[in-house]
Scaffold this active site. Sequence first.
Site, short mmCIF file in Angstrom:
data_model
loop_
_atom_site.label_atom_id
_atom_site.label_comp_id
_atom_site.label_asym_id
_atom_site.label_seq_id
_atom_site.Cartn_x
_atom_site.Cartn_y
_atom_site.Cartn_z
N ASP A 210 26.41 -9.98 -27.41
CA ASP A 210 26.85 -9.18 -28.55
C ASP A 210 28.27 -8.70 -28.26
O ASP A 210 29.01 -9.36 -27.53
CB ASP A 210 25.89 -8.01 -28.79
CG ASP A 210 25.83 -7.60 -30.25
OD1 ASP A 210 26.89 -7.28 -30.82
OD2 ASP A 210 24.73 -7.58 -30.84
N HIS A 233 30.70 -11.18 -28.76
CA HIS A 233 31.17 -11.00 -30.13
C HIS A 233 32.52 -10.30 -30.21
O HIS A 233 32.92 -9.85 -31.28
CB HIS A 233 30.13 -10.22 -30.94
CG HIS A 233 28.86 -10.98 -31.18
ND1 HIS A 233 27.81 -10.49 -31.92
CD2 HIS A 233 28.46 -12.21 -30.76
CE1 HIS A 233 26.82 -11.38 -31.96
NE2 HIS A 233 27.19 -12.43 -31.24
#
Length: 397
Positions: A210, A233
């Site tokens: 993430d 991310h």
Amino acid sequence: MVKRRMYLSNTTRKTFEAAWIEACKVEGSTIVVPSDYDFLVGPISFSGPHCEENIVFLLDGRIIAPTNPKIWGSGLLQWLEFKKLNGISVKGKGTIDGQGSVWWQNTHLEDPDDDPNYTTLFALTSSTAKGKMPRTRPTALRFYGCSNVVVTGITIQNSPKAHLKFDSCVTIQVSGITISSPEDSPNTDGIHLQNSQNVVIHSSDLACGDDCISIQTGTSAVFIHDVKCGPGHGFSIGGLGNDNTKACVSNITVRDSTLHNTLTGVRIKTWQGGSGSVQGIMFSNIQVSDVETPIIIDQFYCDKSKCKNQTSAVAISGVSYQSIKGTYSYEPLHFACSDSVPCTGVSLADIQLKPSPKREHFYGPYCWQTYGELKTKTTPPIDCIQPDQDTPDYDSC
């Protein structure tokens, strides 16, 4: 005053608790987790506020999370916690291993956001039948209500959820750490900041499933530099304003950093219906390699199948992008700003982004309701930024 050094030599939680009680009595004490040892430790909180200051947790060995569901009960928000301490340091060459793979397989049962209402609900209803881990997944290492925090040198890997979280902390220094979990591990943020101020993060290598660094509401005065991100991310501010809440983030600098094989590069994401502001943001000297979308502002963020259209929004202003260079695999820039609360004061200089040679289909830059200034020519040309306008007097923070 003589400083104490307490060496841990077995794998019981009680040993850690006993050492902590003794360390709390003397300012500047050191708890030593020696190298060449593995310590299987259940959920534990090293708590103040009645501890003496400047305690050092010297981690040279390896602390491992248990995978027995009975130890976790109905689920917890964190595994290792330092709470309400002044002058706490966690340093060394050791490793914190969350053994997260036993949790990730059940992630479809869990909402990906840190929604306290959601977490409470599932904590009450989760089951550990048939040996399954509880639905609420813990952060590996959390600091809550601490001041003058130092985290340096250590490795945190395979956390069930976020690896390192700071909540309601002041004056934080993170350096020389490694965070490692697989690209497909769900919601495993690297470093999560919330309601925290005066933060410096540098010289670290973050790989996760993430956001490498997630900056949430109540956070200000953050300086991030010389950080490697990927996979993951990217560096993200938000999502902010979920469930019509007010969010405030200001004075954030990310510079001299690299991203490789990430979903986004530098991103600001907010939910419709929120309020408050994001302001005073600087992204400078960022090198990207095979990043899907290197530059993003998204005021229509939604991680569900459908979200309700709302007119209010978290105001975004004073965002500067300088020297963002490298390759992208989807689109170079995506600014999706609110119709009623557009983005203002967005400036770009020395943007040089080229398609990745590994991909064949690309999109060009996209802007919607974005006002600002192009200070130099860009690659590719960005012609969708509108001339800047005066910043409206939104609901200030």
